[in-house]
Design a protein around this motif. Structure first.
Motif, PDB file in Angstrom:
ATOM      1  N   ASP A  77     -21.626 103.455 -16.162  1.00 39.76           N
ATOM      2  CA  ASP A  77     -20.241 103.125 -15.881  1.00 39.76           C
ATOM      3  C   ASP A  77     -19.438 102.862 -17.151  1.00 39.76           C
ATOM      4  O   ASP A  77     -18.307 102.387 -17.088  1.00 39.76           O
ATOM      5  CB  ASP A  77     -20.149 101.901 -14.969  1.00 39.76           C
ATOM      6  N   ILE A  78     -20.028 103.116 -18.294  1.00 39.91           N
ATOM      7  CA  ILE A  78     -19.318 102.964 -19.558  1.00 39.91           C
ATOM      8  C   ILE A  78     -19.187 104.353 -20.183  1.00 39.91           C
ATOM      9  O   ILE A  78     -20.166 105.056 -20.357  1.00 39.91           O
ATOM     10  CB  ILE A  78     -20.049 101.998 -20.521  1.00 39.91           C
ATOM     11  N   VAL A  79     -17.957 104.743 -20.496  1.00 40.07           N
ATOM     12  CA  VAL A  79     -17.709 106.109 -20.953  1.00 40.07           C
ATOM     13  C   VAL A  79     -17.112 106.093 -22.354  1.00 40.07           C
ATOM     14  O   VAL A  79     -16.561 105.092 -22.810  1.00 40.07           O
ATOM     15  CB  VAL A  79     -16.752 106.846 -19.995  1.00 40.07           C
ATOM     16  N   ASP A  80     -17.228 107.227 -23.028  1.00 39.92           N
ATOM     17  CA  ASP A  80     -16.615 107.354 -24.344  1.00 39.92           C
ATOM     18  C   ASP A  80     -15.106 107.144 -24.232  1.00 39.92           C
ATOM     19  O   ASP A  80     -14.440 107.717 -23.360  1.00 39.92           O
ATOM     20  CB  ASP A  80     -16.898 108.743 -24.928  1.00 39.92           C
ATOM     21  N   GLU A  81     -14.564 106.345 -25.140  1.00 35.34           N
ATOM     22  CA  GLU A  81     -13.152 105.978 -25.058  1.00 35.34           C
ATOM     23  C   GLU A  81     -12.194 107.169 -25.120  1.00 35.34           C
ATOM     24  O   GLU A  81     -11.203 107.201 -24.372  1.00 35.34           O
ATOM     25  CB  GLU A  81     -12.838 104.953 -26.146  1.00 35.34           C
ATOM     26  N   PRO A  82     -12.424 108.177 -25.966  1.00 35.23           N
ATOM     27  CA  PRO A  82     -11.478 109.303 -25.968  1.00 35.23           C
ATOM     28  C   PRO A  82     -11.514 110.104 -24.677  1.00 35.23           C
ATOM     29  O   PRO A  82     -10.502 110.683 -24.266  1.00 35.23           O
ATOM     30  CB  PRO A  82     -11.927 110.143 -27.164  1.00 35.23           C
ATOM     31  N   ILE A  83     -12.672 110.132 -24.000  1.00 35.81           N
ATOM     32  CA  ILE A  83     -12.750 110.816 -22.713  1.00 35.81           C
ATOM     33  C   ILE A  83     -11.931 110.042 -21.676  1.00 35.81           C
ATOM     34  O   ILE A  83     -11.157 110.626 -20.912  1.00 35.81           O
ATOM     35  CB  ILE A  83     -14.220 110.951 -22.261  1.00 35.81           C
ATOM     36  N   ALA A  84     -12.097 108.721 -21.673  1.00 34.73           N
ATOM     37  CA  ALA A  84     -11.324 107.898 -20.742  1.00 34.73           C
ATOM     38  C   ALA A  84      -9.830 108.058 -20.989  1.00 34.73           C
ATOM     39  O   ALA A  84      -9.033 108.158 -20.046  1.00 34.73           O
ATOM     40  CB  ALA A  84     -11.736 106.437 -20.890  1.00 34.73           C
ATOM     41  N   ALA A  85      -9.423 108.089 -22.259  1.00 35.53           N
ATOM     42  CA  ALA A  85      -8.005 108.249 -22.585  1.00 35.53           C
ATOM     43  C   ALA A  85      -7.491 109.606 -22.120  1.00 35.53           C
ATOM     44  O   ALA A  85      -6.377 109.717 -21.585  1.00 35.53           O
ATOM     45  CB  ALA A  85      -7.802 108.091 -24.095  1.00 35.53           C
ATOM     46  N   GLY A  86      -8.289 110.650 -22.300  1.00 33.67           N
ATOM     47  CA  GLY A  86      -7.879 111.983 -21.871  1.00 33.67           C
ATOM     48  C   GLY A  86      -7.747 112.094 -20.365  1.00 33.67           C
ATOM     49  O   GLY A  86      -6.785 112.671 -19.849  1.00 33.67           O
ATOM     50  N   ILE A  87      -8.726 111.539 -19.635  1.00 36.93           N
ATOM     51  CA  ILE A  87      -8.664 111.563 -18.173  1.00 36.93           C
ATOM     52  C   ILE A  87      -7.427 110.806 -17.687  1.00 36.93           C
ATOM     53  O   ILE A  87      -6.709 111.264 -16.794  1.00 36.93           O
ATOM     54  CB  ILE A  87      -9.948 110.951 -17.578  1.00 36.93           C
ATOM     55  N   ALA A  88      -7.162 109.639 -18.283  1.00 35.65           N
ATOM     56  CA  ALA A  88      -6.002 108.844 -17.882  1.00 35.65           C
ATOM     57  C   ALA A  88      -4.710 109.617 -18.127  1.00 35.65           C
ATOM     58  O   ALA A  88      -3.789 109.590 -17.298  1.00 35.65           O
ATOM     59  CB  ALA A  88      -5.991 107.520 -18.648  1.00 35.65           C
ATOM     60  N   TRP A  89      -4.628 110.324 -19.251  1.00 32.13           N
ATOM     61  CA  TRP A  89      -3.410 111.082 -19.561  1.00 32.13           C
ATOM     62  C   TRP A  89      -3.197 112.220 -18.569  1.00 32.13           C
ATOM     63  O   TRP A  89      -2.093 112.430 -18.068  1.00 32.13           O
ATOM     64  CB  TRP A  89      -3.470 111.622 -20.985  1.00 32.13           C
ATOM     65  N   VAL A  90      -4.275 112.952 -18.263  1.00 34.70           N
ATOM     66  CA  VAL A  90      -4.164 114.061 -17.321  1.00 34.70           C
ATOM     67  C   VAL A  90      -3.741 113.547 -15.949  1.00 34.70           C
ATOM     68  O   VAL A  90      -2.846 114.100 -15.302  1.00 34.70           O
ATOM     69  CB  VAL A  90      -5.503 114.822 -17.226  1.00 34.70           C
ATOM     70  N   GLU A  91      -4.379 112.451 -15.493  1.00 39.62           N
ATOM     71  CA  GLU A  91      -4.041 111.903 -14.178  1.00 39.62           C
ATOM     72  C   GLU A  91      -2.607 111.380 -14.151  1.00 39.62           C
ATOM     73  O   GLU A  91      -1.915 111.502 -13.141  1.00 39.62           O
ATOM     74  CB  GLU A  91      -5.025 110.797 -13.807  1.00 39.62           C
ATOM     75  N   HIS A  92      -2.154 110.809 -15.262  1.00 42.26           N
ATOM     76  CA  HIS A  92      -0.786 110.295 -15.320  1.00 42.26           C
ATOM     77  C   HIS A  92       0.220 111.441 -15.226  1.00 42.26           C
ATOM     78  O   HIS A  92       1.239 111.328 -14.520  1.00 42.26           O
ATOM     79  CB  HIS A  92      -0.580 109.515 -16.617  1.00 42.26           C
ATOM     80  N   GLN A  93      -0.055 112.536 -15.930  1.00 39.60           N
ATOM     81  CA  GLN A  93       0.833 113.695 -15.854  1.00 39.60           C
ATOM     82  C   GLN A  93       0.928 114.218 -14.432  1.00 39.60           C
ATOM     83  O   GLN A  93       2.004 114.546 -13.930  1.00 39.60           O
ATOM     84  CB  GLN A  93       0.317 114.812 -16.783  1.00 39.60           C
ATOM     85  N   TRP A  94      -0.216 114.275 -13.770  1.00 35.85           N
ATOM     86  CA  TRP A  94      -0.268 114.799 -12.408  1.00 35.85           C
ATOM     87  C   TRP A  94       0.451 113.866 -11.432  1.00 35.85           C
ATOM     88  O   TRP A  94       1.201 114.294 -10.566  1.00 35.85           O
ATOM     89  CB  TRP A  94      -1.733 114.984 -12.010  1.00 35.85           C
ATOM     90  N   ALA A  95       0.245 112.540 -11.586  1.00 36.94           N
ATOM     91  CA  ALA A  95       0.800 111.574 -10.638  1.00 36.94           C
ATOM     92  C   ALA A  95       2.312 111.417 -10.796  1.00 36.94           C
ATOM     93  O   ALA A  95       3.016 111.183  -9.814  1.00 36.94           O
ATOM     94  CB  ALA A  95       0.113 110.223 -10.815  1.00 36.94           C
ATOM     95  N   THR A  96       2.812 111.516 -12.033  1.00 35.20           N
ATOM     96  CA  THR A  96       4.229 111.226 -12.264  1.00 35.20           C
ATOM     97  C   THR A  96       5.126 112.456 -12.193  1.00 35.20           C
ATOM     98  O   THR A  96       6.312 112.337 -11.874  1.00 35.20           O
ATOM     99  CB  THR A  96       4.420 110.544 -13.636  1.00 35.20           C
ATOM    100  N   THR A  97       4.576 113.636 -12.489  1.00 33.38           N
ATOM    101  CA  THR A  97       5.414 114.838 -12.518  1.00 33.38           C
ATOM    102  C   THR A  97       5.030 115.859 -11.457  1.00 33.38           C
ATOM    103  O   THR A  97       5.800 116.791 -11.188  1.00 33.38           O
ATOM    104  CB  THR A  97       5.342 115.525 -13.893  1.00 33.38           C
ATOM    105  N   GLY A  98       3.861 115.687 -10.841  1.00 34.58           N
ATOM    106  CA  GLY A  98       3.396 116.689  -9.887  1.00 34.58           C
ATOM    107  C   GLY A  98       2.819 117.910 -10.566  1.00 34.58           C
ATOM    108  O   GLY A  98       2.328 118.822  -9.915  1.00 34.58           O
ATOM    109  N   ARG A  99       2.905 117.938 -11.883  1.00 37.81           N
ATOM    110  CA  ARG A  99       2.322 119.044 -12.660  1.00 37.81           C
ATOM    111  C   ARG A  99       1.236 118.464 -13.560  1.00 37.81           C
ATOM    112  O   ARG A  99       1.204 117.281 -13.843  1.00 37.81           O
ATOM    113  CB  ARG A  99       3.393 119.721 -13.514  1.00 37.81           C
ATOM    114  N   ARG A 100       0.381 119.317 -14.032  1.00 36.97           N
ATOM    115  CA  ARG A 100      -0.657 118.860 -14.939  1.00 36.97           C
ATOM    116  C   ARG A 100      -1.025 119.976 -15.902  1.00 36.97           C
ATOM    117  O   ARG A 100      -0.813 121.151 -15.600  1.00 36.97           O
ATOM    118  CB  ARG A 100      -1.889 118.404 -14.170  1.00 36.97           C
ATOM    119  N   PRO A 101      -1.554 119.599 -17.031  1.00 38.11           N
ATOM    120  CA  PRO A 101      -1.941 120.632 -17.992  1.00 38.11           C
ATOM    121  C   PRO A 101      -3.168 121.403 -17.519  1.00 38.11           C
ATOM    122  O   PRO A 101      -4.025 120.855 -16.825  1.00 38.11           O
ATOM    123  CB  PRO A 101      -2.261 119.824 -19.255  1.00 38.11           C
TER     124      PRO A 101
END
Length: 212
Positions: free
Chosen positions: A145-169
């Motif tokens: 349940d402990i993940v590499d920090e840059p992976i967590a940051a990347g997942i959070a960014w992708v999910e944020h893009q998807w949740a707030t704009t309806g689009r994602r990279p």
């Protein structure tokens, strides 16, 4: 659904985000004037003082950037006044203060599924060390349940893009996570149909960042 909590034990600051089952995450306002708890400890004869009070403490007894001691695999650290403190006890003090502040806001983190992050350069022994400290405080977190920090940051960014704009990279996403003690980089591949599917292509780190 089950409530989840993410704990970011950082070199400079420690933050907590809570996501109720089926809800959106909320970053808890743990600090006296900020969202975070300063990852700073003053070692006194009566025990450890954590956070803002430690920042204002006697400079010869104050420890900063204790997370770097895990990166260096130190068991003890010497203070400017010549005294010695055990690294695991200092880390535990910061996490314990974080749990106490969250509890004062009505969130018992020991009753939730916990996810934590660690630098990409940490070896298994260093990761298990942080997991053990967290477990000793009653947190329901283990090494998976402990993940590499840059992976967590990347997942959070992708999910944020998807949740707030309806689009994602789509395609490759390069993440730079420059923290207080390490610079971590992750290369992710984003695909999927209705929801993002993220594959980790590569991750690496450097033992040098903000403290330098």
């Amino acid at each position: 659904g089950e409530a989840n909590v993410g704990i970011d034990f950082g070199t400079s600051t420690t933050l907590v985000a809570v996501r109720p089952g089926g809800g959106h995450e909320t970053v808890l306002a743990l600090g006296e004037s900020n969202l975070w708890v300063p990852s700073v400890v003053e070692v006194t004869p009566g025990g450890h003082l954590v956070g803002e009070v430690a920042e204002a403490g006697h400079p010869d007894r104050v420890l900063r950037s204790i997370k770097r001691s895990i990166t260096r695999e130190d068991d003890e650290v010497q203070l400017p006044d010549g005294s010695v403190a055990k690294v695991d006890e200092v880390v535990s003090s910061i996490l314990a203060e974080t749990l106490a502040r969250a509890r004062s806001l009505g969130h018992d983190l020991t009753a939730m599924r916990v996810q934590m992050g660690w630098p990409a350069i940490w070896r298994q022994t260093q990761r298990q060390r942080l997991a053990r400290i967290a477990s000793d405080l009653g947190l329901d977190g283990d090494t998976p349940d402990i993940v590499d920090e840059p992976i967590a940051a990347g997942i959070a960014w992708v999910e944020h893009q998807w949740a707030t704009t309806g689009r994602r990279p789509y395609g490759r996403v390069l993440v730079f996570d420059s923290g207080g003690g390490t610079l971590d980089v992750a290369l992710l591949l984003v695909g999927g149909e209705e929801e993002p599917e993220i594959t980790v292509l590569s991750v690496a780190g450097l033992d040098e960042a903000g403290d330098a």
